[in-house]
Design an enzyme around this catalytic site. Structure first.
Site, short mmCIF file in Angstrom:
data_model
loop_
_atom_site.label_atom_id
_atom_site.label_comp_id
_atom_site.label_asym_id
_atom_site.label_seq_id
_atom_site.Cartn_x
_atom_site.Cartn_y
_atom_site.Cartn_z
N CYS A 1 -6.47 6.25 75.94
CA CYS A 1 -6.86 5.92 74.77
C CYS A 1 -6.71 4.13 74.23
CB CYS A 1 -6.90 6.42 73.20
SG CYS A 1 -4.84 6.80 73.19
N GLU B 1 -4.62 11.85 66.50
CA GLU B 1 -4.65 10.24 67.33
C GLU B 1 -5.60 10.62 68.20
OE1 GLU B 1 -2.57 8.14 67.23
OE2 GLU B 1 -0.30 8.91 66.33
P1 NAP Z 1 -10.43 16.64 74.03
O1 NAP Z 1 -11.39 16.86 74.63
O2 NAP Z 1 -10.83 16.23 72.92
O3 NAP Z 1 -9.05 17.86 74.10
C1 NAP Z 1 -7.51 17.43 73.64
C2 NAP Z 1 -6.94 19.13 73.26
O4 NAP Z 1 -7.76 19.14 72.39
C3 NAP Z 1 -7.00 19.91 74.69
O5 NAP Z 1 -5.81 20.58 74.42
C4 NAP Z 1 -8.54 20.66 74.24
O6 NAP Z 1 -8.55 22.00 74.91
C5 NAP Z 1 -8.07 20.95 73.17
N1 NAP Z 1 -9.39 21.16 72.10
C6 NAP Z 1 -10.79 21.36 72.80
N2 NAP Z 1 -11.70 21.46 71.58
C7 NAP Z 1 -11.57 22.13 70.94
C8 NAP Z 1 -11.32 23.44 69.93
N3 NAP Z 1 -12.77 23.63 69.36
N4 NAP Z 1 -10.85 24.17 68.99
C9 NAP Z 1 -9.52 23.25 68.87
N5 NAP Z 1 -8.43 22.50 70.40
C10 NAP Z 1 -10.02 21.90 71.72
O7 NAP Z 1 -9.47 15.18 74.53
P2 NAP Z 1 -9.44 14.68 75.66
O8 NAP Z 1 -10.59 15.14 77.28
O9 NAP Z 1 -8.64 15.96 76.47
O10 NAP Z 1 -8.44 14.02 75.46
C11 NAP Z 1 -9.06 12.82 76.14
C12 NAP Z 1 -8.85 12.37 74.18
O11 NAP Z 1 -8.15 11.79 73.80
C13 NAP Z 1 -9.79 10.28 74.62
O12 NAP Z 1 -10.92 10.62 73.33
C14 NAP Z 1 -8.77 9.53 74.52
O13 NAP Z 1 -8.75 8.08 73.45
C15 NAP Z 1 -7.98 10.66 73.13
N6 NAP Z 1 -5.89 10.27 73.16
C16 NAP Z 1 -6.22 9.59 71.89
C17 NAP Z 1 -4.83 9.10 72.14
C18 NAP Z 1 -4.13 8.95 70.76
O14 NAP Z 1 -2.91 8.87 70.46
N7 NAP Z 1 -5.17 8.15 69.42
C19 NAP Z 1 -3.87 9.33 73.31
C20 NAP Z 1 -3.91 10.73 74.30
C21 NAP Z 1 -5.49 10.47 74.26
P3 NAP Z 1 -8.82 21.91 76.49
O15 NAP Z 1 -8.59 21.38 77.75
O16 NAP Z 1 -8.56 23.51 76.75
O17 NAP Z 1 -10.37 21.67 76.12
#
Ligand code: NAP
Length: 493
Positions: A295, A261
């Site tokens: 999102c 997602e």
């Molecule tokens: P993110 O930076 O991609 O992080 C999401 C999760 O992944 C966090 O738990 C993060 O941990 C972890 N993570 C980051 N880098 C990683 C890696 N290399 N390996 C494994 N895990 C890793 O996203 P975010 O800033 O938290 O959230 C915002 C994004 O989520 C937006 O783009 C939004 O559109 C999207 N989103 C999508 C949906 C949907 O259903 N489509 C719903 C909600 C949000 P850390 O916290 O330690 O970095």
């Protein structure tokens, strides 16, 4: 306003260690990291900082619990989820306050998320007993075709910070209903809600090892070995498209089942036959829900030229009257953004748009106060190819562009590599059907600014992801179809 005493009482009562194999335990070498309140920038709590060895222990616990959990009668699995629904609902005020403290949104919005997040537990408690196979006569007669649905197996769930409860329950509930055990890694910015939820699961009697929680500030280092481990059978991720792409690359090495997602870039279309006041109400929900950090947030307002001036004026007036303040203050409409870095990113998008010719109708500045607040902002006079229209803004900023024909509006809406959701306001039924068919997204909201519903399939197309969460579809992300070929009843023994 909730009192400082009630806030610290809640924080002090939380578990802050890792939850592995039914035990709360510190990380190896007692490592910990801090969680901040974005409304003040001050420390709320510290939590265990898992290492690679802790990650291995969590996966091992999930693997050990898998056979028994997969064999647990569906009704029992469902009843545990139902008990968790009741308990989260009973503790709604605690969950709401905790999310407001660690993520920033208002208490009203956090309460809404508790209702939404808890509903996944109830929905999937009911789906656990509706896992079916089928039995068919082969088209040529003779043999019989039997299919079974089996749990995929131990699953790794990685969640973002913007919906700390709902993103966890949207994955945990279908996984458990299907008979899968899990390791969940919440975002390092908002780990506390998942820890409280794990405590609820422990209290309702979930067997040890079925859900394991790893909090870590070294996500990549700790997650990579789990994804590479052959005992893991599934990865479900919600977060940015950038991180999703890199996780898909790692997962491809093991041909791992994945659900993704990812990011959005939702168009919000207002046609000439729209009820403009309803469109403004919908726009405010689609833009400002979760402080724009969703999102599903409306990212581009695409408005018919005949309504443009009125829409821009009304949206500007309504955005300008919003009160910024800590989410714990019942008088504030909009809390802070999640971090200084994210706040600065939003401001940079606005200043770049202004340099490229956009007109700032309201907002456009970082307010002079503690915390990571950003003024609600309306940008007008944008060119259709303005760079901000290609970025996921993730903040309370509304760019407006105009169109003259329906086909132009659809082309503008589809002009993005994302495809999560689109909103449209129109009173024309045949146009509604054309939009439903032609908008290149996984979800369409007609005359509404919100589509999320636990009973509906949530997910995107293009670079917004793979798979669906919620609805009848959600449980299938955690089930494998197995086929058994049999001779027919007339076959000679
Ligand atoms: P993110 O930076 O991609 O992080 C999401 C999760 O992944 C966090 O738990 C993060 O941990 C972890 N993570 C980051 N880098 C990683 C890696 N290399 N390996 C494994 N895990 C890793 O996203 P975010 O800033 O938290 O959230 C915002 C994004 O989520 C937006 O783009 C939004 O559109 C999207 N989103 C999508 C949906 C949907 O259903 N489509 C719903 C909600 C949000 P850390 O916290 O330690 O970095």
């Amino acid at each position: 306003m909730t009192t400082a005493a009630s806030q610290s009482e809640l924080i002090d009562s939380l578990p802050t260690d890792l939850f592995i194999g039914g035990q709360w335990r510190p990380a190896r070498e007692n490592a910990r990291f801090a969680v901040e309140n974005p409304a003040t920038g001050s420390e709320l709590a510290t939590v265990a900082d898992a290492s690679i060895a802790d990650g291995d222990a969590a996966l091992a616990a999930a693997v050990t619990a898998q056979k028994t959990w997969g064999d647990t009668p569906p009704r029992e699995r469902g009843e545990l989820l139902r008990a968790a629904f009741e308990k989260v609902t009973a503790r709604a005020d605690d969950f709401a306050l905790l999310m407001t403290l660690e993520m920033g949104k208002s208490l009203t919005e956090s309460r809404g998320e508790v209702t939404y997040g808890a509903e996944f537990l109830r929905w999937f408690s009911e789906e656990a007993v509706r896992i079916h196979g089928r039995y068919a006569v082969a088209p040529a007669g003779g043999s019989r075709l039997l299919t079974l649905q089996r749990p995929v197996g131990p699953s790794l769930l990685i969640t973002p910070w913007n919906f700390p409860l709902a993103m966890a329950t949207r994955k945990i509930a279908p996984a458990l209903a299907a008979g899968c055990t899990v390791v969940i890694k919440p975002a390092s910015l908002t780990p506390l809600t998942t820890l409280l939820f794990a405590q609820v699961l422990e209290e309702v009697g979930l067997p040890a090892g079925v859900v394991n929680v790893l909090t870590t500030s070294n996500s990549s280092e700790v997650m990579d070995p789990i994804i590479a481990d052959e005992r893991l059978r599934k990865l479900s991720f919600t977060g940015s498209t950038e991180v999703g792409r890199s996780l898909l690359k790692s997962a491809s090495q093991r041909v791992l089942r994945t659900s993704m997602e990812l990011g959005g870039n939702a168009p919000f279309l207002v046609f000439q036959d729209a009820d403009i006041d309803a469109a403004i109400e919908g726009a405010l929900v689609a833009k400002l829900r979760n402080i724009g950090e969703a999102c599903t947030a409306a990212n581009r307002f695409i408005v018919h030229e005949s309504l443009h001036a009125e829409f821009a004026r009304k949206l500007t007036d309504r955005m300008a009257e919003k009160t910024l303040g800590p989410g714990t203050d019942e008088n504030s409409d909009l809390g802070p953004l999640i971090s200084e870095k994210e706040r600065d990113k939003v401001h940079a998008l606005v200043t770049d748009a202004q340099k490229a010719g956009a007109l700032i109708k309201t907002g456009g500045a970082v307010p002079n106060r503690e915390g990571w607040f950003y003024q609600p902002t309306v940008l007008d006079d944008l060119d259709a190819d303005a760079p901000i229209l290609q970025e996921e803004i993730f903040g309370p900023v509304a760019p407006i562009v105009t169109f003259s024909t329906e086909s132009e509006a659809i082309e503008l809406a589809n002009n993005t590599e994302m495809g999560l959701v689109a909103y449209a306001y129109t009173r024309d039924t045949t146009r509604t059907l054309r939009l439903a068919e032609q908008l290149d997204v996984g979800m369409v909201g007609i005359n509404t600014g919100i589509v999320s519903n636990p009973a509906a399939p949530f997910g995107g197309v293009k670079q917004s992801g793979l798979g669906r969460e919620g609805g009848f579809e959600g449980i299938h992300e955690y089930l494998e179809t197995k086929y058994v070929g049999l001779p027919g009843p007339d076959a000679t023994p």
